[in-house]
Motif scaffolding. Structure first.
Motif, short mmCIF file in Angstrom:
data_model
loop_
_atom_site.label_atom_id
_atom_site.label_comp_id
_atom_site.label_asym_id
_atom_site.label_seq_id
_atom_site.Cartn_x
_atom_site.Cartn_y
_atom_site.Cartn_z
N ALA A 254 20.50 0.10 21.16
CA ALA A 254 20.95 -1.27 20.91
C ALA A 254 21.95 -1.25 19.77
O ALA A 254 21.87 -0.40 18.88
N THR B 182 24.99 -8.99 20.81
CA THR B 182 24.32 -7.70 20.78
C THR B 182 24.49 -6.97 22.10
O THR B 182 24.89 -7.54 23.11
N ASN B 183 24.17 -5.68 22.07
CA ASN B 183 24.32 -4.83 23.24
C ASN B 183 23.07 -3.97 23.38
O ASN B 183 22.62 -3.39 22.38
N TYR B 184 22.51 -3.89 24.58
CA TYR B 184 21.29 -3.12 24.82
C TYR B 184 21.46 -2.17 25.99
O TYR B 184 22.16 -2.47 26.96
N LYS C 25 16.29 -3.63 27.84
CA LYS C 25 16.57 -5.08 27.89
C LYS C 25 15.29 -5.86 28.19
O LYS C 25 14.53 -5.50 29.08
N THR D 38 14.48 -5.93 20.64
CA THR D 38 15.38 -6.89 20.02
C THR D 38 15.94 -6.30 18.73
O THR D 38 15.18 -5.86 17.86
N LEU E 82 14.80 -3.05 14.55
CA LEU E 82 14.61 -2.93 15.99
C LEU E 82 13.16 -3.26 16.30
O LEU E 82 12.27 -2.48 15.96
#
Length: 121
Positions: free
Chosen positions: A49, A57-59, A64, A68, A80
């Protein structure tokens, strides 16, 4: 000049939760993106992430809806939150920060030392 110190790893049962923290310290002018990567035995390091200084944000697809990422800019810290952990989440988790030093004003990537996360019954 810069240290990234991670904490929060450990052993947890499948379905459990852990929260990782990573605090950056040193002669930092600004921090751009921060993120978490992981590396399982025999596998390449992969992005888990990422969170930029602004924006979305990017996961990784595999996390996913379960993980978080968040950050506290005042504390230069990224978190995290990992829920519904699975055995395949077992890995060493590394914190990454893309930041600019006061002394040089150049932007570089820095890494933490890694923290072990083991998901097992």
């Amino acid at each position: 000049q810069v240290q990234l110190v991670e904490s929060g790893g450990g052993l947890v049962q499948p379905g459990g939760s852990l929260r990782l923290s990573c605090a950056a310290s040193g002669s930092i002018f600004s921090i751009n993106a921060m993120g978490w990567y992981r590396q399982a035995p025999g596998k390449q390091r992969e992005l888990v992430a990422a969170i930029p200084s602004g924006g979305s944000t990017n996961y990784a697809d595999s996390v996913k809806g379960r993980f978080t990422i968040s950050r506290d800019n005042a504390k230069n810290t990224v978190y995290l939150q990992m829920n519904s952990l699975k055995p395949e989440d077992t890995a060493v988790y590394y914190c990454n920060a893309n930041l600019r030093l006061i002394a040089t004003m150049t932007r570089s990537d820095y890494w933490g030392q890694g923290t072990q996360v083991t998901v097992s019954s």
